[in-house]
Write a protein that holds these residues in place. Structure first.
Motif, PDB file in Angstrom:
ATOM      1  N   SER A 172      19.770 -13.499  -8.983  1.00  0.00           N
ATOM      2  CA  SER A 172      19.489 -14.609  -9.900  1.00  0.00           C
ATOM      3  C   SER A 172      20.540 -14.641 -11.002  1.00  0.00           C
ATOM      4  O   SER A 172      20.225 -14.523 -12.185  1.00  0.00           O
ATOM      5  CB  SER A 172      18.076 -14.436 -10.491  1.00  0.00           C
ATOM      6  OG  SER A 172      17.732 -15.517 -11.308  1.00  0.00           O
ATOM      7  N   PRO A 173      21.803 -14.803 -10.643  1.00  0.00           N
ATOM      8  CA  PRO A 173      22.878 -14.758 -11.644  1.00  0.00           C
ATOM      9  C   PRO A 173      22.735 -15.886 -12.661  1.00  0.00           C
ATOM     10  O   PRO A 173      22.276 -16.978 -12.341  1.00  0.00           O
ATOM     11  CB  PRO A 173      24.146 -14.915 -10.796  1.00  0.00           C
ATOM     12  CG  PRO A 173      23.696 -15.589  -9.537  1.00  0.00           C
ATOM     13  CD  PRO A 173      22.314 -15.100  -9.279  1.00  0.00           C
ATOM     14  N   GLY A 174      23.137 -15.582 -13.900  1.00  0.00           N
ATOM     15  CA  GLY A 174      23.097 -16.590 -14.946  1.00  0.00           C
ATOM     16  C   GLY A 174      21.782 -16.672 -15.688  1.00  0.00           C
ATOM     17  O   GLY A 174      21.648 -17.450 -16.636  1.00  0.00           O
ATOM     18  N   VAL A 175      20.777 -15.872 -15.272  1.00  0.00           N
ATOM     19  CA  VAL A 175      19.480 -15.876 -15.946  1.00  0.00           C
ATOM     20  C   VAL A 175      19.321 -14.542 -16.674  1.00  0.00           C
ATOM     21  O   VAL A 175      19.406 -13.485 -16.048  1.00  0.00           O
ATOM     22  CB  VAL A 175      18.329 -16.074 -14.936  1.00  0.00           C
ATOM     23  CG1 VAL A 175      16.984 -16.076 -15.659  1.00  0.00           C
ATOM     24  CG2 VAL A 175      18.528 -17.368 -14.168  1.00  0.00           C
ATOM     25  N   PRO A 176      19.108 -14.553 -17.996  1.00  0.00           N
ATOM     26  CA  PRO A 176      19.019 -13.287 -18.727  1.00  0.00           C
ATOM     27  C   PRO A 176      17.801 -12.466 -18.328  1.00  0.00           C
ATOM     28  O   PRO A 176      16.767 -13.011 -17.923  1.00  0.00           O
ATOM     29  CB  PRO A 176      18.943 -13.724 -20.192  1.00  0.00           C
ATOM     30  CG  PRO A 176      18.472 -15.129 -20.152  1.00  0.00           C
ATOM     31  CD  PRO A 176      18.977 -15.717 -18.877  1.00  0.00           C
ATOM     32  N   VAL A 177      17.945 -11.146 -18.451  1.00  0.00           N
ATOM     33  CA  VAL A 177      16.882 -10.204 -18.102  1.00  0.00           C
ATOM     34  C   VAL A 177      16.517  -9.409 -19.353  1.00  0.00           C
ATOM     35  O   VAL A 177      17.393  -8.888 -20.055  1.00  0.00           O
ATOM     36  CB  VAL A 177      17.323  -9.242 -16.989  1.00  0.00           C
ATOM     37  CG1 VAL A 177      16.202  -8.266 -16.646  1.00  0.00           C
ATOM     38  CG2 VAL A 177      17.751 -10.016 -15.749  1.00  0.00           C
ATOM     39  N   THR A 178      15.223  -9.303 -19.611  1.00  0.00           N
ATOM     40  CA  THR A 178      14.758  -8.541 -20.766  1.00  0.00           C
ATOM     41  C   THR A 178      13.581  -7.673 -20.364  1.00  0.00           C
ATOM     42  O   THR A 178      13.065  -7.754 -19.252  1.00  0.00           O
ATOM     43  CB  THR A 178      14.351  -9.481 -21.916  1.00  0.00           C
ATOM     44  OG1 THR A 178      14.156  -8.715 -23.113  1.00  0.00           O
ATOM     45  CG2 THR A 178      13.059 -10.226 -21.592  1.00  0.00           C
ATOM     46  N   THR A 179      13.169  -6.815 -21.279  1.00  0.00           N
ATOM     47  CA  THR A 179      11.870  -6.158 -21.233  1.00  0.00           C
ATOM     48  C   THR A 179      11.411  -6.047 -22.668  1.00  0.00           C
ATOM     49  O   THR A 179      12.222  -5.883 -23.588  1.00  0.00           O
ATOM     50  CB  THR A 179      11.920  -4.783 -20.549  1.00  0.00           C
ATOM     51  OG1 THR A 179      10.575  -4.273 -20.430  1.00  0.00           O
ATOM     52  CG2 THR A 179      12.760  -3.780 -21.313  1.00  0.00           C
ATOM     53  N   ASN A 180      10.110  -6.156 -22.896  1.00  0.00           N
ATOM     54  CA  ASN A 180       9.617  -6.240 -24.270  1.00  0.00           C
ATOM     55  C   ASN A 180       9.511  -4.861 -24.905  1.00  0.00           C
ATOM     56  O   ASN A 180       8.825  -3.977 -24.424  1.00  0.00           O
ATOM     57  CB  ASN A 180       8.278  -6.984 -24.333  1.00  0.00           C
ATOM     58  CG  ASN A 180       7.289  -6.566 -23.265  1.00  0.00           C
ATOM     59  OD1 ASN A 180       7.644  -6.040 -22.212  1.00  0.00           O
ATOM     60  ND2 ASN A 180       6.009  -6.790 -23.532  1.00  0.00           N
ATOM     61  N   VAL A 186      17.463  -8.806 -26.410  1.00  0.00           N
ATOM     62  CA  VAL A 186      16.475  -7.888 -26.960  1.00  0.00           C
ATOM     63  C   VAL A 186      15.239  -8.686 -27.364  1.00  0.00           C
ATOM     64  O   VAL A 186      15.329  -9.697 -28.072  1.00  0.00           O
ATOM     65  CB  VAL A 186      17.042  -7.124 -28.168  1.00  0.00           C
ATOM     66  CG1 VAL A 186      15.926  -6.415 -28.944  1.00  0.00           C
ATOM     67  CG2 VAL A 186      18.074  -6.105 -27.704  1.00  0.00           C
ATOM     68  N   THR A 187      14.078  -8.242 -26.879  1.00  0.00           N
ATOM     69  CA  THR A 187      12.805  -8.856 -27.258  1.00  0.00           C
ATOM     70  C   THR A 187      11.873  -7.776 -27.783  1.00  0.00           C
ATOM     71  O   THR A 187      12.011  -6.598 -27.450  1.00  0.00           O
ATOM     72  CB  THR A 187      12.146  -9.581 -26.073  1.00  0.00           C
ATOM     73  OG1 THR A 187      11.891  -8.637 -25.023  1.00  0.00           O
ATOM     74  CG2 THR A 187      13.043 -10.693 -25.541  1.00  0.00           C
ATOM     75  N   ASN A 188      10.900  -8.186 -28.602  1.00  0.00           N
ATOM     76  CA  ASN A 188      10.032  -7.200 -29.229  1.00  0.00           C
ATOM     77  C   ASN A 188       8.611  -7.720 -29.332  1.00  0.00           C
ATOM     78  O   ASN A 188       8.376  -8.930 -29.447  1.00  0.00           O
ATOM     79  CB  ASN A 188      10.534  -6.880 -30.643  1.00  0.00           C
ATOM     80  CG  ASN A 188       9.867  -5.636 -31.220  1.00  0.00           C
ATOM     81  OD1 ASN A 188       9.889  -4.579 -30.590  1.00  0.00           O
ATOM     82  ND2 ASN A 188       9.281  -5.751 -32.396  1.00  0.00           N
ATOM     83  N   ASP A 189       7.650  -6.790 -29.265  1.00  0.00           N
ATOM     84  CA  ASP A 189       6.248  -7.074 -29.537  1.00  0.00           C
ATOM     85  C   ASP A 189       5.900  -6.435 -30.872  1.00  0.00           C
ATOM     86  O   ASP A 189       6.264  -5.275 -31.124  1.00  0.00           O
ATOM     87  CB  ASP A 189       5.336  -6.488 -28.462  1.00  0.00           C
ATOM     88  CG  ASP A 189       5.600  -7.074 -27.079  1.00  0.00           C
ATOM     89  OD1 ASP A 189       6.341  -8.068 -26.987  1.00  0.00           O
ATOM     90  OD2 ASP A 189       5.051  -6.529 -26.106  1.00  0.00           O
TER      91      ASP A 189
END
Length: 673
Positions: free
Chosen positions: A244-252, A275-278
């Motif tokens: 899935s190139p071009g789609v950013p990947v994160t984890t919270n 960067v994502t945060n809870d």
């Protein structure tokens, strides 16, 4: 380079975790209608859905997810699509019970919660890679897809497993890190208590033992557990990048909650595209908005100063604390926009629709049990309009005044057994120093101890027990080149292996501070000491005292009583073009604020004495302009001086001279606009 912003998201993100699988499909049409009404721009989907997507081994049902994503796309809602690897299905654990984690006392945890995973288990890794691949192959080109969301809150509630698979994995990790068993023996100091190993195969995880085990081994096991979780994240991320190139990947992340102290987010921040945060308020009587600001500043720092995204917070009360009060009217908006002020590219919640069943049914949501005729829903829709109005802020960066050193690995080491006082809490000191800086109206960047600090006139070290020689040299060079440094007690004591630095305390810091510490002398519960300072001023302190010997530093405050009576309590050392302060005890809030005020003057920072307490003023700057956020956490109307006139984005009014901010309100001025 991977993309770092959600694909197809025109403004800021607003929405939350959406769990359509909990509801009959007839509810979905109402969901998207209400999402349009509230101004929702993105939702997180599929995070806990593995058992529905793969109801039996190798049998897949994507129909419900296809229909839901199509419906969201038709209604203009972008999707943060989860890989559901935080909760493998029951059938997986029936086939692979050894994938359930084992606690340090040998008890294997059971299925029935979430995050019960042995991250070393090969069957789990293969199954996680398979479901991630299936999702990427199916949805890589889906028009609703904005970004990928791997797993959920790594390290919560289980980070380390102590099973035989982890033991073998740990030995392989040691071989990579150290090369030989002799190097492990040296690093861990195994000559103590006869713990020497003759080969790596003799080494096990630090399982429950007769008494305290080897602290260096326990510290390395924390590093190993963190690295093992990160291996699993990067394995899923790489599959998604490939398919899935071009789609950013994160984890919270959960950067500032003590419930998630098992993750070294400096390392993790380098592995995510965004960067994502809870963040959830800890309602223990303290000023919750200060902890919120700290979490946001820390998350932005993990992101290297770049914009980040608040992926979860609550509309009102949570359900997992001993007491869970509702947020007061207007608090939801203040909380949300305070995160935006400090760098977030939006405000997302857990969750969209409040659950009727399960462990989190009393956790607040955007659509509460009471439906749309509620205060929460009305505030949600008002906030949606506010977030939409702040679209020009997107992509700008928050300006900071000072830096605070922060290191999760030092926190791990500090929290091991048998330290001089259980009343000393490194996290409490970080909170206290941050709060004092907050009350001086200074915006904080957090920094790793070995990072470049030259852009900050003031650097604060609240409690950094573990410090490498490289970090010590870094701080010395910082001060010599004109910086101002403030260090709290019990810092710089041990190296990366929890070995006391050779020579007198404080090891890695004694040169820059211009002193040595002969002995620690922690206080007993309830004991306090008095400090005397310039002009006969006095202040109280507790928990900790030290026998400090100046080696070039001047004494600014002296212990007036207690075990170290007559000795230096607070010192100041001029070194090169800069100054290093040392605070050898735990002063109260007012005393700490006064001490930091002196250091702020040394650093040449002009204090904002014109701002009331609990009124935040934060700037974001970028190509689209400079934006001044003013957040009034008080119950009184206030005014804030404006050096530059502009347009207030939430009301559309012009602002010049002084900006009126009603009690409990937020104002955002586009300066010069």
């Amino acid at each position: 380079m991977p993309e770092t912003t959600p694909r197809g998201l025109a403004g800021l993100a607003f929405g939350g975790d959406y769990n359509p699988e909990q509801w009959p499909e007839r509810v979905w049409d109402e969901d998207v209608r209400l999402m349009r009404e509230a101004g929702v721009t993105m939702v997180s989907v599929g995070i806990f859905s593995w058992a529905l997507l793969e109801p039996a081994p190798g049998t897949y049902d994507f129909g419900w997810l296809d229909r839901n994503l199509d419906l969201l796309h038709a209604n203009g809602v972008r999707v943060d699509l989860g890989t559901p690897t935080v909760v493998p299905p029951a059938w997986f654990y029936r086939a692979h019970p050894e994938a359930l984690p084992v606690a340090a006392d040998g008890v294997r945890l059971e299925f029935g919660s979430r995050g019960a995973i042995c991250h070393s288990n090969a069957d789990y890794r293969a199954a996680a890679a398979n479901i991630t691949t299936r999702l990427a192959e199916r949805y890589a080109d889906h028009p609703a897809l904005a970004m990928w969301h791997v797993h959920n809150e790594y390290g919560v509630p289980v980070s380390a497993c102590y099973c035989d698979s982890c033991a073998a994995h740990f030995r392989r990790w040691l071989a990579r890190e150290y090369g030989t068993v002799e190097a492990v023996n040296e690093a861990w100091g195994t000559a103590f208590w006869g713990q020497r190993y003759s080969c790596l195969e003799e080494i096990n995880p630090p399982r429950r033992a007769a008494t305290v085990g080897n602290p260096a081994q326990a510290l390395d096991y924390r590093r190993f557990a963190d690295a093992t979780m990160r291996e699993n994240f990067t394995a899923e991320r790489d599959i998604l990048h490939r398919l899935s190139p071009g789609v950013p990947v994160t984890t919270n992340f959960m950067t500032a909650l003590s419930q998630c102290d098992s993750v070294d987010y400096w390392a993790w921040g380098r592995e995510t595209d965004l960067v994502t945060n809870d963040h959830y308020l800890i309602t223990d009587g303290r000023r919750t908005h200060v902890n919120l600001a700290m979490a946001a500043d820390l998350t932005r720092s993990v992101a290297g100063g770049a914009p980040w995204l608040l992926l979860e917070h609550s509309t009102s009360g949570v359900n997992w604390q001993p007491r869970n009060p509702a947020k007061t009217p207007g608090q939801m908006a203040r909380n949300s926009l305070a995160h935006v002020a400090r760098g977030s590219e939006g405000a997302m919640f857990f969750q969209w629709r409040q659950s009727r069943r399960g462990a989190e049914k009393f956790h607040s949501a955007m659509v509460p049990h009471g439906g749309t005729d509620t205060r929460v829903w009305r505030e949600v829709t008002e906030l949606g309009a506010a977030v939409e109005a702040l679209a020009p802020v997107g992509g700008t960066r928050t300006e900071a005044d000072v830096a605070v050193l922060w290191d999760w690995q030092s926190w791990w080491a500090q929290n091991l057994d048998w330290r001089p006082s259980e009343d000393h809490d490194a996290r409490e000191r970080a909170d206290a120093y941050y709060e004092a800086l907050y009350d001086h109206h200074l915006t904080v960047d957090f920094a790793h101890p070995e990072a470049d600090l030259s852009d900050h006139p003031l650097v604060v070290v609240p409690a950094l027990y573990l410090m490498t020689e490289a970090a010590g040299r870094n701080l010395r060079e910082y001060v010599e080149n004109g910086g101002t440094l403030v260090v709290s007690y019990f810092s710089g004591i041990v190296d990366e292996h929890d070995a006391v630095h050779e020579g007198p305390h404080p090891g890695a810091l004694r040169d820059v501070l211009g002193l040595t510490v002969e002995e620690f002398s922690p206080l007993l519960p309830g004991e306090r000491v008095r400090l005397s300072g310039p002009g006969g001023a006095g202040l109280d302190a507790d928990v900790w005292t030290e026998f400090v010997v100046p080696r070039g530093a001047e004494t600014v405050w002296t212990y007036a009583d207690g075990p170290a009576a007559g000795r230096p309590a607070v010192t100041r050392h001029r070194l090169g073009r800069g100054t290093a302060w040392y605070v050898s005890t735990r002063p109260g809030a007012e005393g700490l604020a006064a001490l930091l005020g002196q250091a702020v003057e040394d650093a040449g920072i002009t204090p904002r004495a014109d701002l009331p307490r609990d009124v935040e003023v934060v700037r974001r700057t970028g190509e689209s302009g400079t934006f001044l956020f003013v957040i009034n956490h008080t119950a009184a109307d206030t005014e804030v001086p404006l050096d530059t006139p502009g347009t207030e984005l939430l009301t559309g009014e012009r602002a010049a001279g002084r900006l009126a901010v009603p009690a409990g309100a937020v104002r955002v001025v586009r300066l010069g606009g």
